[in-house]
Design an enzyme around this catalytic site. Sequence first.
Site, mmCIF file in Angstrom:
data_model
loop_
_atom_site.group_PDB
_atom_site.id
_atom_site.type_symbol
_atom_site.label_atom_id
_atom_site.label_comp_id
_atom_site.label_asym_id
_atom_site.label_seq_id
_atom_site.Cartn_x
_atom_site.Cartn_y
_atom_site.Cartn_z
ATOM 1 N N SER A 162 -9.407 1.878 3.377
ATOM 2 C CA SER A 162 -8.591 2.593 2.427
ATOM 3 C C SER A 162 -7.613 1.704 1.651
ATOM 4 C CB SER A 162 -7.806 3.678 3.152
ATOM 5 O OG SER A 162 -6.923 3.106 4.097
ATOM 6 N N LYS A 213 0.840 -1.205 0.000
ATOM 7 C CA LYS A 213 0.000 0.000 0.000
ATOM 8 C C LYS A 213 0.872 1.250 0.000
ATOM 9 C CE LYS A 213 -3.767 2.084 2.760
ATOM 10 N NZ LYS A 213 -4.514 1.971 4.036
ATOM 11 N N SER A 247 -9.344 -0.398 7.680
ATOM 12 C CA SER A 247 -8.847 -0.204 6.310
ATOM 13 C C SER A 247 -8.150 -1.405 5.700
ATOM 14 C CB SER A 247 -7.904 1.004 6.255
ATOM 15 O OG SER A 247 -8.634 2.196 6.185
#
Lengths: 101, 497
Positions: B159, B84, B183
Amino acid sequence: MSLTTADVEHIAHLARLELTTDEIEQYRRQLSDILAHFDVLAQVDTSAIAPTASVLSLRSVMRRDEVRPGLSTEDALANAPDSADGFFRVPAIFGDDANGG
Amino acid sequence: MADELYSLTIHEAAGMLRRGELSSVALTEAVLDRVVAVDNDVKAYLALTPEAALADAAAADALFAAADDPARLPALLGIPLAVKDVILVEGVPTTCGSRILEDFMPPYEATVTAKLRAAGAVILGKTNTDEFAMGSSTENSAYFTTHNPWDLSRVPGGSSGGSAAAVAAGECLGALGSDTGGSVRQPAGLCGVVGLKPTYGRVSRYGLVAFASSLDQIGPLARDVTDAALLLNTIAGYDPRDSTSMNVPVPDYRAALTGDVRGLRVGVPREYFIDGMQPQVEQAVRAAIDTLAALGAEVVEIRLPNTEHALPVYYLIAPAEASANLARFDGVRYGLRHPDAETMWQGYTMTRGAGFGPEVKRRIMLGTYALSAGYYDAYYLKAQQVRTLLKQDFDQAFQQVDVIACPTSPTTAFKIGEKADDPLSMYLADVFTLSLNLAGNCGLSLPCGFDAAGLPIGLQLIGPAFGEGTILRAAHAYEQATDWHLQRPMLNNMPAD
């Protein structure tokens, strides 16, 4: 909780955020809605409850005071928008009437 | 599709690599080809590093060739993974999905990626995220929205939506995400993969760009529970460079996967089955709990009475911490500086006004307000006190049970744009995940079914602090009894819109 335009401008000032007139009105409405939803917390009796800032018990972590390699000046400045002579360069701070108070 | 190299699990690929049936270069090339084939539609990656990945793969192949006993090599050697884009990988741009870091090149490496590299894993690139990990759909990315591989018109969750979509679509074998209020788990649930949020302090946060420092944890996303355990084995552990990482021994999480849940006490919290949740989600989660009972677990109804307060507590504490953490983006040391700023003051306000997107500004404003003179006691301090009550709820529950089972999210994946203009309804997407971060527990999401539209449903298993082995064991036993985790999205048949 209903915020005024002046409230929003004050928060934006504290947060160092330049907002457009439209953004100020949008955040005034949205933050008022969100905070109204959060007023439910006021009904919780917390008079005898200690706050939790971290789920870990607080502790100091000590290590030997010894010299180790760190970030070089060159690496530290590599992402700087502006630099000179091994320093970050910024607009003058003093002699500036528009410093926002 | 199950025969394709890109759809292998990590443990399947690791076995083939050790038996000489597959090279890391061939595997990495197959996954990179898959990215080329589908990422125009899925949009999981912000940055790809194919040359570095193939060089790392060749290095892994050399280690396999030279090894006397390949079984002793690290489990992730030669395995292509994604990271990420809020985690610093040296030499690869880190944007956090934000314009304010558009050209930022990290001068150092995160501990988690250093550990992946030390294990010989192949890093393919950086995945999309809501800006500074603030969001539940990736729609807050300043660059583009990631699409759910099961239905490209829907969000992947967020996210860590880029990481979850990449794992689901065969664009990597596993990935790292970060979880501040759900997330990792929420996008894992919405994309039909496994996602684990470790206990606060289990995994080093060094090199993770801070959102809410008392809540953030890095966690793995994977195609099955065994892979999640292998990834956690590699990234977990004490790090002197993170003062909040805990010096607690790391067990072998794969060894915890015994398949046996007889006598395991599974708590079902009444408060996590609410009005307004999608009926098929409730049915699938209740059926999963029945499966655990059939496997010998003891199911107990429990109460978590402060659950309704978790959302306001989270959306006061997380923005308050974010407003302080994001003060560092001031146009001085790194990131954007507004070209028209003539004074120091303008340098701050114009840079931040132009560099941050709407949701980040909204949370900075909310957090600044909660911390400001006159409102601190009513909002921030109050939220911290109710956080104590939330933690007490879980502490009491874990005196009665070993694991808590509930839905990961109240609904399956929603349409892109559906909640984009309504921040409160977007915040509700995290209603079942965020209390864990506040209380410091661990939790994971794993697939437990599909709704009528064919969208994945996530089962959330929650454990006490440092109870990762227990929730992984329960998840693995459930996985062995079901085949949800073997389903793959039929991406090639789907038109992009």
